[in-house]
Scaffold this motif. Sequence first.
Motif, PDB file in Angstrom:
ATOM      1  N   VAL A  22     -22.501  13.171  -9.432  1.00 28.36           N
ATOM      2  CA  VAL A  22     -21.699  11.991  -9.753  1.00 28.36           C
ATOM      3  C   VAL A  22     -20.201  12.304  -9.822  1.00 28.36           C
ATOM      4  O   VAL A  22     -19.407  11.440 -10.195  1.00 28.36           O
ATOM      5  CB  VAL A  22     -22.158  11.362 -11.090  1.00 28.36           C
ATOM      6  CG1 VAL A  22     -23.596  10.901 -10.985  1.00 28.36           C
ATOM      7  CG2 VAL A  22     -21.973  12.324 -12.251  1.00 28.36           C
ATOM      8  N   ASP A  23     -19.819  13.507  -9.456  1.00 30.17           N
ATOM      9  CA  ASP A  23     -18.404  13.868  -9.450  1.00 30.17           C
ATOM     10  C   ASP A  23     -17.632  12.887  -8.572  1.00 30.17           C
ATOM     11  O   ASP A  23     -17.977  12.671  -7.405  1.00 30.17           O
ATOM     12  CB  ASP A  23     -18.243  15.300  -8.932  1.00 30.17           C
ATOM     13  CG  ASP A  23     -16.813  15.797  -9.046  1.00 30.17           C
ATOM     14  OD1 ASP A  23     -16.026  15.166  -9.764  1.00 30.17           O
ATOM     15  OD2 ASP A  23     -16.485  16.821  -8.410  1.00 30.17           O
ATOM     16  N   GLY A  24     -16.591  12.260  -9.133  1.00 31.59           N
ATOM     17  CA  GLY A  24     -15.782  11.294  -8.402  1.00 31.59           C
ATOM     18  C   GLY A  24     -16.183   9.852  -8.631  1.00 31.59           C
ATOM     19  O   GLY A  24     -15.457   8.930  -8.218  1.00 31.59           O
ATOM     20  N   VAL A  25     -17.323   9.613  -9.288  1.00 32.41           N
ATOM     21  CA  VAL A  25     -17.787   8.253  -9.570  1.00 32.41           C
ATOM     22  C   VAL A  25     -17.425   7.903 -11.012  1.00 32.41           C
ATOM     23  O   VAL A  25     -17.671   8.694 -11.929  1.00 32.41           O
ATOM     24  CB  VAL A  25     -19.310   8.127  -9.375  1.00 32.41           C
ATOM     25  CG1 VAL A  25     -19.762   6.698  -9.634  1.00 32.41           C
ATOM     26  CG2 VAL A  25     -19.710   8.597  -7.982  1.00 32.41           C
ATOM     27  N   HIS A  26     -16.836   6.735 -11.232  1.00 33.05           N
ATOM     28  CA  HIS A  26     -16.458   6.330 -12.586  1.00 33.05           C
ATOM     29  C   HIS A  26     -17.694   6.332 -13.492  1.00 33.05           C
ATOM     30  O   HIS A  26     -18.752   5.825 -13.120  1.00 33.05           O
ATOM     31  CB  HIS A  26     -15.831   4.942 -12.570  1.00 33.05           C
ATOM     32  CG  HIS A  26     -15.094   4.588 -13.832  1.00 33.05           C
ATOM     33  ND1 HIS A  26     -15.749   4.233 -14.991  1.00 33.05           N
ATOM     34  CD2 HIS A  26     -13.764   4.545 -14.123  1.00 33.05           C
ATOM     35  CE1 HIS A  26     -14.854   3.983 -15.949  1.00 33.05           C
ATOM     36  NE2 HIS A  26     -13.644   4.172 -15.442  1.00 33.05           N
ATOM     37  N   SER A  27     -17.538   6.892 -14.676  1.00 34.20           N
ATOM     38  CA  SER A  27     -18.694   7.076 -15.557  1.00 34.20           C
ATOM     39  C   SER A  27     -19.381   5.761 -15.899  1.00 34.20           C
ATOM     40  O   SER A  27     -20.615   5.710 -16.007  1.00 34.20           O
ATOM     41  CB  SER A  27     -18.278   7.806 -16.839  1.00 34.20           C
ATOM     42  OG  SER A  27     -17.257   7.100 -17.518  1.00 34.20           O
TER      43      SER A  27
END
Length: 516
Positions: free
Chosen positions: A196-201
Amino acid sequence: MSWATAMLALVVAVCTGLLSFFAGRDKDVGYKRDVAENGKKHIVYVVCDDCGWADVGYHGSDFPSPNLDKLARNGIRLDRFYTQETCSPTRSTLMTGRYPFHTGSQKACYPGTDDHLPLKFRTMGQLLSEEGYSTHYIGKWHLGYASYKYFPTNRGFDSFVGFMQPHNTVYSHRFGDPAKVDGFDFWNNTELFREVDGVHSNNVFLKELDRVVGKAAESDKASFVIFAPASIHMPLEHPPANYSACENVASGSRRTLCNMMGNFDETVGGVVETYKKGGIWDDTLMVFLSDNGGSVPGVVGESFHAADSSNFPLRAGKGTLFEGGVRSLGFVQGGKTVIPEHARGSIKTDLIHVADLLPTAFAAANSRELPADVDGVNQWPSLTGSSGGPRTELPINIQPEASSIIVGQWKLIVGTPLYDGLWTVSPYVRIEPPTHGAADGDDFLFNIFDDPTEQFNVARDYPSVVADLKDRIASYVNSPSYMDPSDNGKNDVPREALPIFNGDAWLPFLDDVVVS
């Protein structure tokens, strides 16, 4: 085969198919009816991290919060809802229904330490699992990470997607100071969730909630979810979209926070929509809260993480025992089988503590009293009825550095405040703290019925009241259940805990050590 015989066969087939279809529909409806009739409701806690009292529209903010405003105004607003002054103490109390000084959780958990919610205390996840619920944690944990034993999936939750540390960058999912020490901190159960690196939490969390609710809608179990994004917490990061309501917010960092609130508000709307889409909203109890007051600009140096929140007209903010730090946002919402129609739109001014949420939600959603010894009290009868709340006393937090207690009309703070002042909404400026009745020996006494914004310190005028309240604090300290705060050692990260030696991530580092 004659024409008449063929038509008869066709009619029988169609009717059989329709009966099968509606039988399937009845089975689904029957499940939902069972959830309602057996007393169990779905439960979702939505925890906002560091939301200020004046950061929502229904308290006069210039921030966009239409979803929160609608939910609060059509639900049961908790106008005198108290939490702890920082994150971990509130979360430990939310989890256990116990005051933080009964679990040794008066201070925040920090990286590189063994600080954690002691394993001997059962969490709400464990209690509801024992009642037959499926349990899920989404978002910020902040109750210890040094051992996998401290992770949510080993504390009563069936699944976990989120992070363990005090805060997290919302796109790269890292905690720390890049100029010093930082590392990746995002998990799927007990595995690093690097995908999920780069995806808004918030997008990650909503996707996980969609999975959880989808399974709950097909299951014969009621579900319990804690949905705890930290997207209002420092560090300030601009969300994917701009919100037109924020264009007139003058301060650059406060404008960023305004957009962050807009994104968080949309996320809360997404939570409700997810439950409605799953067909289980009618049987769902929703509790919304902030874990403490809003964080204000750094008036105490770099050691205090701050944003540009406003708690106006309440005094000070996060990290203090003034109202701006501990009188927090809260409301109760839910479906038509949970919230009585006559209770909707009400504003409750009864004294309520975060410890009360566990027994209250347990009674409201599970139709029976909590089978555990806790400090919280069941507030459901007063929230949904006309009677007053059961609390007349509330120990906010008790520890050597500073303590506070409310008894009736009186609130006492003992100890030197971390900082002081008031931060207005528009324009966003700091106002010097009131000087009336300046603290005498670090004692602040307020009549919060007549002076809810703590303008007048009357400690010198009522020495006997101060003495009585100090005796009440002493009685808690001297009780067998009192626990000293754990030493969180916030400035000491041992070598084995450093991300540089652990694949650039904050990993557990004590699993070969016996823990309690």
